[in-house]
Design a protein around this motif. Structure first.
Motif, PDB file in Angstrom:
ATOM      1  N   ILE A  39       0.871  -1.170   0.000  1.00 55.85           N
ATOM      2  CA  ILE A  39       0.000   0.000   0.000  1.00 55.85           C
ATOM      3  C   ILE A  39       0.913   1.227   0.000  1.00 55.85           C
ATOM      4  O   ILE A  39       1.799   1.350   0.843  1.00 55.85           O
ATOM      5  CB  ILE A  39      -0.924   0.031   1.243  1.00 55.85           C
ATOM      6  CG1 ILE A  39      -1.777  -1.246   1.333  1.00 55.85           C
ATOM      7  CG2 ILE A  39      -1.790   1.288   1.249  1.00 55.85           C
ATOM      8  CD1 ILE A  39      -2.763  -1.470   0.211  1.00 55.85           C
ATOM      9  N   ASP A  40       0.708   2.086  -0.987  1.00 59.31           N
ATOM     10  CA  ASP A  40       1.528   3.299  -1.130  1.00 59.31           C
ATOM     11  C   ASP A  40       3.025   2.994  -1.127  1.00 59.31           C
ATOM     12  O   ASP A  40       3.835   3.718  -0.543  1.00 59.31           O
ATOM     13  CB  ASP A  40       1.191   4.311  -0.028  1.00 59.31           C
ATOM     14  CG  ASP A  40      -0.258   4.777  -0.091  1.00 59.31           C
ATOM     15  OD1 ASP A  40      -0.816   4.837  -1.207  1.00 59.31           O
ATOM     16  OD2 ASP A  40      -0.843   5.055   0.973  1.00 59.31           O
ATOM     17  N   GLY A  41       3.406   1.899  -1.774  1.00 61.26           N
ATOM     18  CA  GLY A  41       4.816   1.545  -1.915  1.00 61.26           C
ATOM     19  C   GLY A  41       5.423   0.793  -0.753  1.00 61.26           C
ATOM     20  O   GLY A  41       6.578   0.383  -0.812  1.00 61.26           O
ATOM     21  N   LYS A  42       4.672   0.565   0.307  1.00 64.44           N
ATOM     22  CA  LYS A  42       5.171  -0.140   1.497  1.00 64.44           C
ATOM     23  C   LYS A  42       4.547  -1.525   1.578  1.00 64.44           C
ATOM     24  O   LYS A  42       3.318  -1.667   1.529  1.00 64.44           O
ATOM     25  CB  LYS A  42       4.830   0.636   2.782  1.00 64.44           C
ATOM     26  CG  LYS A  42       5.432   2.020   2.829  1.00 64.44           C
ATOM     27  CD  LYS A  42       6.924   1.953   2.993  1.00 64.44           C
ATOM     28  CE  LYS A  42       7.511   3.356   3.061  1.00 64.44           C
ATOM     29  NZ  LYS A  42       8.939   3.342   2.865  1.00 64.44           N
ATOM     30  N   LEU A  43       5.388  -2.540   1.696  1.00 66.33           N
ATOM     31  CA  LEU A  43       4.928  -3.920   1.782  1.00 66.33           C
ATOM     32  C   LEU A  43       3.998  -4.100   2.973  1.00 66.33           C
ATOM     33  O   LEU A  43       4.284  -3.613   4.075  1.00 66.33           O
ATOM     34  CB  LEU A  43       6.142  -4.853   1.916  1.00 66.33           C
ATOM     35  CG  LEU A  43       5.902  -6.333   1.700  1.00 66.33           C
ATOM     36  CD1 LEU A  43       5.479  -6.611   0.268  1.00 66.33           C
ATOM     37  CD2 LEU A  43       7.172  -7.114   2.020  1.00 66.33           C
ATOM     38  N   ILE A  44       2.894  -4.787   2.773  1.00 67.83           N
ATOM     39  CA  ILE A  44       1.942  -5.066   3.846  1.00 67.83           C
ATOM     40  C   ILE A  44       2.575  -6.085   4.801  1.00 67.83           C
ATOM     41  O   ILE A  44       3.176  -7.068   4.359  1.00 67.83           O
ATOM     42  CB  ILE A  44       0.618  -5.606   3.262  1.00 67.83           C
ATOM     43  CG1 ILE A  44      -0.033  -4.547   2.364  1.00 67.83           C
ATOM     44  CG2 ILE A  44      -0.336  -6.049   4.370  1.00 67.83           C
ATOM     45  CD1 ILE A  44      -1.195  -5.064   1.529  1.00 67.83           C
ATOM     46  N   GLY A  45       2.427  -5.855   6.101  1.00 68.34           N
ATOM     47  CA  GLY A  45       3.028  -6.716   7.116  1.00 68.34           C
ATOM     48  C   GLY A  45       2.703  -8.186   6.912  1.00 68.34           C
ATOM     49  O   GLY A  45       1.587  -8.538   6.536  1.00 68.34           O
ATOM     50  N   ASP A  46       3.672  -9.048   7.098  1.00 67.34           N
ATOM     51  CA  ASP A  46       3.581 -10.510   6.999  1.00 67.34           C
ATOM     52  C   ASP A  46       3.422 -11.050   5.576  1.00 67.34           C
ATOM     53  O   ASP A  46       3.312 -12.256   5.396  1.00 67.34           O
ATOM     54  CB  ASP A  46       2.485 -11.094   7.894  1.00 67.34           C
ATOM     55  CG  ASP A  46       2.865 -11.053   9.367  1.00 67.34           C
ATOM     56  OD1 ASP A  46       4.067 -10.961   9.672  1.00 67.34           O
ATOM     57  OD2 ASP A  46       1.959 -11.132  10.211  1.00 67.34           O
ATOM     58  N   VAL A  47       3.418 -10.195   4.557  1.00 71.64           N
ATOM     59  CA  VAL A  47       3.393 -10.689   3.180  1.00 71.64           C
ATOM     60  C   VAL A  47       4.666 -11.476   2.895  1.00 71.64           C
ATOM     61  O   VAL A  47       4.630 -12.584   2.368  1.00 71.64           O
ATOM     62  CB  VAL A  47       3.199  -9.541   2.165  1.00 71.64           C
ATOM     63  CG1 VAL A  47       3.548  -9.991   0.758  1.00 71.64           C
ATOM     64  CG2 VAL A  47       1.769  -9.030   2.223  1.00 71.64           C
ATOM     65  N   SER A  48       5.798 -10.895   3.266  1.00 75.46           N
ATOM     66  CA  SER A  48       7.091 -11.556   3.035  1.00 75.46           C
ATOM     67  C   SER A  48       7.140 -12.909   3.748  1.00 75.46           C
ATOM     68  O   SER A  48       7.572 -13.912   3.170  1.00 75.46           O
ATOM     69  CB  SER A  48       8.229 -10.655   3.522  1.00 75.46           C
ATOM     70  OG  SER A  48       9.469 -11.235   3.240  1.00 75.46           O
ATOM     71  N   LYS A  49       6.671 -12.944   4.982  1.00 70.82           N
ATOM     72  CA  LYS A  49       6.649 -14.186   5.758  1.00 70.82           C
ATOM     73  C   LYS A  49       5.822 -15.256   5.042  1.00 70.82           C
ATOM     74  O   LYS A  49       6.246 -16.416   4.929  1.00 70.82           O
ATOM     75  CB  LYS A  49       6.064 -13.910   7.146  1.00 70.82           C
ATOM     76  CG  LYS A  49       5.891 -15.129   8.003  1.00 70.82           C
ATOM     77  CD  LYS A  49       5.184 -14.772   9.311  1.00 70.82           C
ATOM     78  CE  LYS A  49       4.752 -16.030  10.004  1.00 70.82           C
ATOM     79  NZ  LYS A  49       3.701 -15.794  10.971  1.00 70.82           N
ATOM     80  N   ASN A  50       4.661 -14.887   4.532  1.00 76.01           N
ATOM     81  CA  ASN A  50       3.792 -15.848   3.833  1.00 76.01           C
ATOM     82  C   ASN A  50       4.416 -16.333   2.528  1.00 76.01           C
ATOM     83  O   ASN A  50       4.363 -17.520   2.226  1.00 76.01           O
ATOM     84  CB  ASN A  50       2.415 -15.227   3.574  1.00 76.01           C
ATOM     85  CG  ASN A  50       1.508 -15.335   4.763  1.00 76.01           C
ATOM     86  OD1 ASN A  50       0.862 -16.349   4.963  1.00 76.01           O
ATOM     87  ND2 ASN A  50       1.469 -14.286   5.577  1.00 76.01           N
ATOM     88  N   ILE A  51       5.003 -15.430   1.760  1.00 72.54           N
ATOM     89  CA  ILE A  51       5.673 -15.835   0.523  1.00 72.54           C
ATOM     90  C   ILE A  51       6.813 -16.793   0.845  1.00 72.54           C
ATOM     91  O   ILE A  51       6.956 -17.840   0.204  1.00 72.54           O
ATOM     92  CB  ILE A  51       6.174 -14.610  -0.271  1.00 72.54           C
ATOM     93  CG1 ILE A  51       4.986 -13.839  -0.850  1.00 72.54           C
ATOM     94  CG2 ILE A  51       7.141 -15.047  -1.381  1.00 72.54           C
ATOM     95  CD1 ILE A  51       5.360 -12.525  -1.519  1.00 72.54           C
ATOM     96  N   ASN A  52       7.615 -16.457   1.830  1.00 73.69           N
ATOM     97  CA  ASN A  52       8.750 -17.307   2.195  1.00 73.69           C
ATOM     98  C   ASN A  52       8.289 -18.690   2.656  1.00 73.69           C
ATOM     99  O   ASN A  52       8.914 -19.698   2.309  1.00 73.69           O
ATOM    100  CB  ASN A  52       9.613 -16.631   3.257  1.00 73.69           C
ATOM    101  CG  ASN A  52      10.374 -15.443   2.706  1.00 73.69           C
ATOM    102  OD1 ASN A  52      10.532 -15.289   1.495  1.00 73.69           O
ATOM    103  ND2 ASN A  52      10.829 -14.575   3.591  1.00 73.69           N
ATOM    104  N   GLU A  53       7.195 -18.753   3.394  1.00 71.04           N
ATOM    105  CA  GLU A  53       6.662 -20.046   3.853  1.00 71.04           C
ATOM    106  C   GLU A  53       6.190 -20.909   2.688  1.00 71.04           C
ATOM    107  O   GLU A  53       6.309 -22.128   2.724  1.00 71.04           O
ATOM    108  CB  GLU A  53       5.477 -19.826   4.812  1.00 71.04           C
ATOM    109  CG  GLU A  53       5.873 -19.354   6.186  1.00 71.04           C
ATOM    110  CD  GLU A  53       4.661 -19.019   7.060  1.00 71.04           C
ATOM    111  OE1 GLU A  53       3.501 -19.197   6.622  1.00 71.04           O
ATOM    112  OE2 GLU A  53       4.893 -18.556   8.199  1.00 71.04           O
ATOM    113  N   LEU A  54       5.656 -20.293   1.650  1.00 70.40           N
ATOM    114  CA  LEU A  54       5.084 -21.025   0.519  1.00 70.40           C
ATOM    115  C   LEU A  54       6.048 -21.183  -0.661  1.00 70.40           C
ATOM    116  O   LEU A  54       5.719 -21.850  -1.638  1.00 70.40           O
ATOM    117  CB  LEU A  54       3.812 -20.318   0.045  1.00 70.40           C
ATOM    118  CG  LEU A  54       2.621 -20.385   1.005  1.00 70.40           C
ATOM    119  CD1 LEU A  54       1.583 -19.341   0.647  1.00 70.40           C
ATOM    120  CD2 LEU A  54       2.020 -21.778   0.995  1.00 70.40           C
TER     121      LEU A  54
END
Length: 155
Positions: free
Chosen positions: A26-41
């Motif tokens: 949102i507005d250029g800032k990664l939404i919290g825990d998106v990275s964690k979910n991508i890394n898990e999957l």
């Protein structure tokens, strides 16, 4: 991921393509825990983030995320996104987006998910999607539990 959906073709999903702004940021800032979910999957799927990088933040925001960032030119973004998913293979690609420039990739991939978060959703994109979700975390829930996809898409 192979998902057998009653009344619809079997889905085989290998590649996940996310738009950046409005989808995982949102507005250029990664939404919290998106990275964690991508890394898990990331052991089950290939993740790609495709963007014109309006805010110039995508590489920094995703530096610790198991995904490939694809930066596209400011002009003809809809075609650039469509051409990218065609290269991956439309029959094994799930795409997620919210903007007008996402409408073609959502229409053509095996599964297109429109997302309505803080930055809104283009109506044309909604009409070209298979599913509408209210949060990026709904997409991750589909990827973690295919029964959710079956319940949403079955005949």
């Amino acid at each position: 991921m192979i998902v057998e959906i009653p009344g619809r073709e079997t889905l085989e999903i290998k590649d996940i393509v996310f738009d950046y702004n409005g989808t995982i940021a949102i507005d250029g800032k990664l939404i919290g825990d998106v990275s964690k979910n991508i890394n898990e999957l990331s052991s089950s799927f290939n993740f790609y983030v495709i963007t014109a990088d309006t805010y110039g933040t995508v590489k920094k925001e995703l530096e610790n995320t198991n995904c490939k960032v694809i930066t596209i030119p400011a002009l003809s973004q809809d075609m650039a996104k469509l051409n990218f998913v065609k290269e991956l293979g439309l029959n094994t690609c799930l795409s997620v987006g919210n903007g007008r420039n996402d409408k073609l990739m959502l229409k053509e991939t095996i599964l297109g998910i429109a997302i309505l978060q803080d930055e809104g959703l283009c109506t044309e994109t909604l009409l070209n999607s298979d599913i509408l979700v209210k949060s990026i975390f709904d997409v991750f829930a589909f990827l973690k539990d295919s029964n959710r996809l079956i319940a949403t898409l079955r005949n």
